[in-house]
Structure formats: C-alpha cells, structure tokens
Design an enzyme around this catalytic site. Structure first.
Site, PDB file in Angstrom:
ATOM      1  CG  HIS A 143      -1.998  -1.073   1.168  1.00  0.00           C
ATOM      2  ND1 HIS A 143      -2.497  -1.608  -0.005  1.00  0.00           N
ATOM      3  CD2 HIS A 143      -2.653  -1.732   2.177  1.00  0.00           C
ATOM      4  CE1 HIS A 143      -3.415  -2.529   0.285  1.00  0.00           C
ATOM      5  NE2 HIS A 143      -3.523  -2.641   1.590  1.00  0.00           N
ATOM      6  CG  HIS A 174      -7.574  -0.547   2.556  1.00  0.00           C
ATOM      7  ND1 HIS A 174      -8.125  -1.245   3.601  1.00  0.00           N
ATOM      8  CD2 HIS A 174      -6.607  -1.340   2.047  1.00  0.00           C
ATOM      9  CE1 HIS A 174      -7.485  -2.404   3.728  1.00  0.00           C
ATOM     10  NE2 HIS A 174      -6.572  -2.483   2.787  1.00  0.00           N
ATOM     11  CD  GLU A 197      -8.169  -3.366  -0.636  1.00  0.00           C
ATOM     12  OE1 GLU A 197      -7.006  -2.970  -0.781  1.00  0.00           O
ATOM     13  OE2 GLU A 197      -8.450  -4.379   0.030  1.00  0.00           O
TER      14      GLU A 197
HETATM   15  C1  BGC Z   1      -4.402  -6.549   1.837  1.00  0.00           C
HETATM   16  C2  BGC Z   1      -4.203  -7.350   3.089  1.00  0.00           C
HETATM   17  C3  BGC Z   1      -3.734  -6.437   4.173  1.00  0.00           C
HETATM   18  C4  BGC Z   1      -4.742  -5.375   4.364  1.00  0.00           C
HETATM   19  C5  BGC Z   1      -4.268  -4.385   5.383  1.00  0.00           C
HETATM   20  C6  BGC Z   1      -5.441  -5.507   2.122  1.00  0.00           C
HETATM   21  O1  BGC Z   1      -5.650  -4.723   0.997  1.00  0.00           O
HETATM   22  O2  BGC Z   1      -4.779  -7.324   0.752  1.00  0.00           O
HETATM   23  O3  BGC Z   1      -3.275  -8.379   2.875  1.00  0.00           O
HETATM   24  O4  BGC Z   1      -3.520  -7.120   5.373  1.00  0.00           O
HETATM   25  O5  BGC Z   1      -4.978  -4.696   3.166  1.00  0.00           O
HETATM   26  O6  BGC Z   1      -5.290  -3.846   6.075  1.00  0.00           O
END
Ligand code: BGC
Length: 385
Positions: free
Chosen positions: A138, A212, A350
C-alpha cells in the site's frame, strides 16, 4: 445474476444512473443535499490541523479526513430508512495515525503488494520501503493514507462532493516522478458514491490508486460479515504465494471457494482446507473482473446484508478487485462506536490493477508516463431489498 441484467446495470452506471437498480428500492431519491462542511478533527504531532469534512446527498452521508483522504464514516439507510455507519474507523486521530490497518484510507502510490519492494522500469531498478515482511504494501511506510491532502468542496448540478489534491515529490517512498494526484469523492442525488482518480507524472513511474474502506453493511461494530452475500463478476483470480504475492497464474474460480459468480455468503467456504485460504487466513486475493479494463465504470459486484436489507453494488473501470475478508482484525482495535473489531467483522473491496503488476509483464500495465493522464473511476451504489 443473468448476463442481460448485469448489462442493464452496467449501462445504467455508465450513464450516471448507478442507483437505478432492478427489483430493489432506492430509499433515498428525495433526501436533501447538504453542502460540504468541515470541522476540526484533531492535530498531528507536528501541529498540522486535520479536518473532518461532511457531505450528504441522496440519503447518504460521507465523512472524510484531510489526513489520508480517509473515509471516516459512510452512513447509509436500511430497508426501514434507518441510517447506520457502514465503514470501520476510529473516533480519534491518534488511533488513525498509530494503529490503523488502512481503515478507509486513500491508497497510493501502489495498492497492495510489490514483491521485495522492488521493480525495474526502463532499465532502472527502484527500491521501496518494506513494510509487510519482505514486501512493500500500500505505497510503503508512509503511503498516501498517511499524508495530508488539500480538500475543496464540490457542487456540480445535483451532485456534491470533495476534491482532494496532493503532489507526491519525486522519490517519495522510493517511487520515481513527481506525481500530481486528484481524487474526487462524489455523492449523487440517487444515492451513489463515486470515486474518480487522476494523476500525472514528470518521469515514468507506476501508479495503482484505490480506496481501503472496511465495509459492514449491518453497521460498523455490529459483528461478523460472514452472512453478507457477495456476487463477484469474475471467472478467474490471481493465486498467491506464501508472502501473498501473485504467482502470475490466472486461475479459474470454478469448483473452488473463490467462485462468487453466483451470490453466496462470504463465510460459506472460508474454512475450506484450501492452501490459498490457509496462506491468507481467509480471502485476501485479487479477482480478475470478466469485464476487463473499461473506459466507463462497469458492473463488478453486489454485496448484500440480509437483516438490514442494505445492498451495495460496485462498478469500476479497473480490471481487478481485491477482496479482503478482514482476516487480520484480531480484537486489538476499538472502533468508532466503542466496539472491538474481531476477525471477519468487515471486508474490503478494492477496485484496482493487480498486485505486483510491475513484476508481471503479462498483467495489465500500471506504468504512467509523462504526457499521459492516469484516470480510473469506481462507483458504489446503495439500495435496499
Ligand atoms: C491486503 C491485506 C492487508 C490489508 C491491510 C489488504 O488490501 O490485501 O493483505 O492485510 O490490506 O489492512
């Protein structure tokens, strides 16, 4: 859902009629519009003031923080017209800064993982911060969800919303190019929440922006989402290795727990002894949307919660959908309404390009070059049944 019905919905969304949903009611068509307003939410350690913006339209109310472009709350009516906040979050800034697992965050520069935090573009290799084991997740240790955004109110026809802008300097979190980003959150009079992402760069780079939000259609803090039903218009998904990085294969969902082509409860197959589910502690995978990349948002999924009757449909221009079933929520966080969040108490949907695309030439490209504009859009339309 039949192909023809799906096509009708997709066409409706493309025409800006995202909440015109067959066989359901849109409870909020007549609700008043509230011009965006802001209040003080908190102050960062360096003295920066963080605002919470509130926008209302079509019976929906959205609250957004200038820190991280975070969706702080999203209030949506149930079948009786009762509002509930369906997005997980915190009631204070300090928790968002110190311990948020990306609650509501505006994710950039790259949604999901880049293997070993490394990629090569035009012969140059770039190293990103590793913040998820051996990988970069991210956007790195201080991604867009942990940066300040400039927020301006927006009113256009019957729509209302917020325009968030920020310039990410060349080299920020290891990524090349000065990236100018604009993200618009719009609420329509018919109860849809739309996100439009735009970005330009002055050097070749990679970009993959997403949102998210952790959804629980029964209301934040109300318990598990395993009874929600999910329909995902995807015949394939990208299996992952032990570090949750796509192996590169596009595997068929038929005959596996990953088959959501017909609506089924989120929790129905989540305990199957499938190696992919063991690795991710549940669903945490990218589905390959059958529609592929599209120039206007097209149908991707329907999420529904039987008790409240709330239904959310998503339409996107993106080719992929990361469905994460809240596997790493572990009862250590106390959320907005004072409830503990346990595993499976929310899910993230997402819309984005595939994880680790810079290291998979066969995946749709996430490269952005000077002189071109990155543009993606995702619509969430709300109704009840
Ligand atoms: C990911 C997860 C991660 C999470 C974090 C998601 O987008 O795919 O693996 O733990 O985000 O909050």
């Amino acid at each position: 859902m039949s192909t023809s019905r799906r096509t009708v919905l997709a066409a409706g969304a493309a025409a800006g009629l995202a909440a015109t949903v067959l066989g359901t009611t849109t409870a909020h068509a007549a609700a008043p519009r509230h011009s965006p307003s802001k209040k003080h939410f908190g102050t960062l350690a360096d003295g920066t003031v963080v605002d919470v913006w509130t926008v209302g339209n079509g019976g929906i109310r959205l609250q957004v923080l200038s820190y991280g472009g975070i969706i702080h709350s999203l209030e949506v009516p149930d079948a009786e017209g009762r509002l509930a906040n369906i997005a997980l979050g915190f009631d204070n800034l300090a928790d968002y800064v110190a311990k948020s697992p990306y609650f509501g965050g505006l994710i950039g520069r790259y949604g999901n993982r880049i293997a070993a935090g490394r990629f090569t573009l035009d012969g140059h290799t770039y190293q990103l911060p590793l913040n998820d084991g051996a990988n970069s997740l991210h956007g790195g240790t201080r991604g867009f969800d942990k940066q300040m955004w400039h927020v301006e109110p927006l009113t256009r026809g019957s729509d209302t919303g917020l325009v968030l802008t920020r310039t990410s300097p060349d080299g920020e979190m290891g990524y090349p190019g000065t990236l100018k980003v604009q993200v618009t959150y719009t609420l329509t009079a018919r109860g849809a929440w739309r996100i439009d992402y735009e970005a330009t760069t002055d050097r070749p780079t990679v970009v993959n922006l997403t949102s998210h939000t952790y959804f629980n259609l029964a209301g934040e803090g109300s318990g598990s989402v395993y009874d929600h039903t999910l329909e995902l218009a995807a015949s394939r998904y990208t299996p992952i290795d032990a570090g949750l990085i796509p192996t590169g294969e596009l595997a068929r969902v038929a005959g596996t727990p990953f088959d959501f082509r017909c609506a089924k409860p989120v929790g129905r197959d989540i305990r199957e002894g499938d190696q992919q589910l063991v690795r991710a502690k549940g669903f945490d995978h990218n589905w390959v949307l059958d529609k592929g990349i599209s120039s206007a948002p097209r149908y991707a999924l329907t999420l529904a919660e039987p008790t409240s009757g709330r239904v959310m449909r998503m339409y996107t221009t993106e080719p992929g959908l990361q469905f994460y079933s809240g596997n790493f929520l572990d009862a250590t966080l106390v959320g907005t309404s004072g409830h503990i969040y346990r595993q499976g108490d929310a899910l993230c949907l997402e819309a984005q390009h595939f994880p680790d695309s810079p290291n998979h030439p066969a995946f749709p490209s996430t490269v952005l070059r000077p002189g071109t504009t990155y543009r993606t859009s995702t619509v969430h339309s709300f109704s009840t049944r």
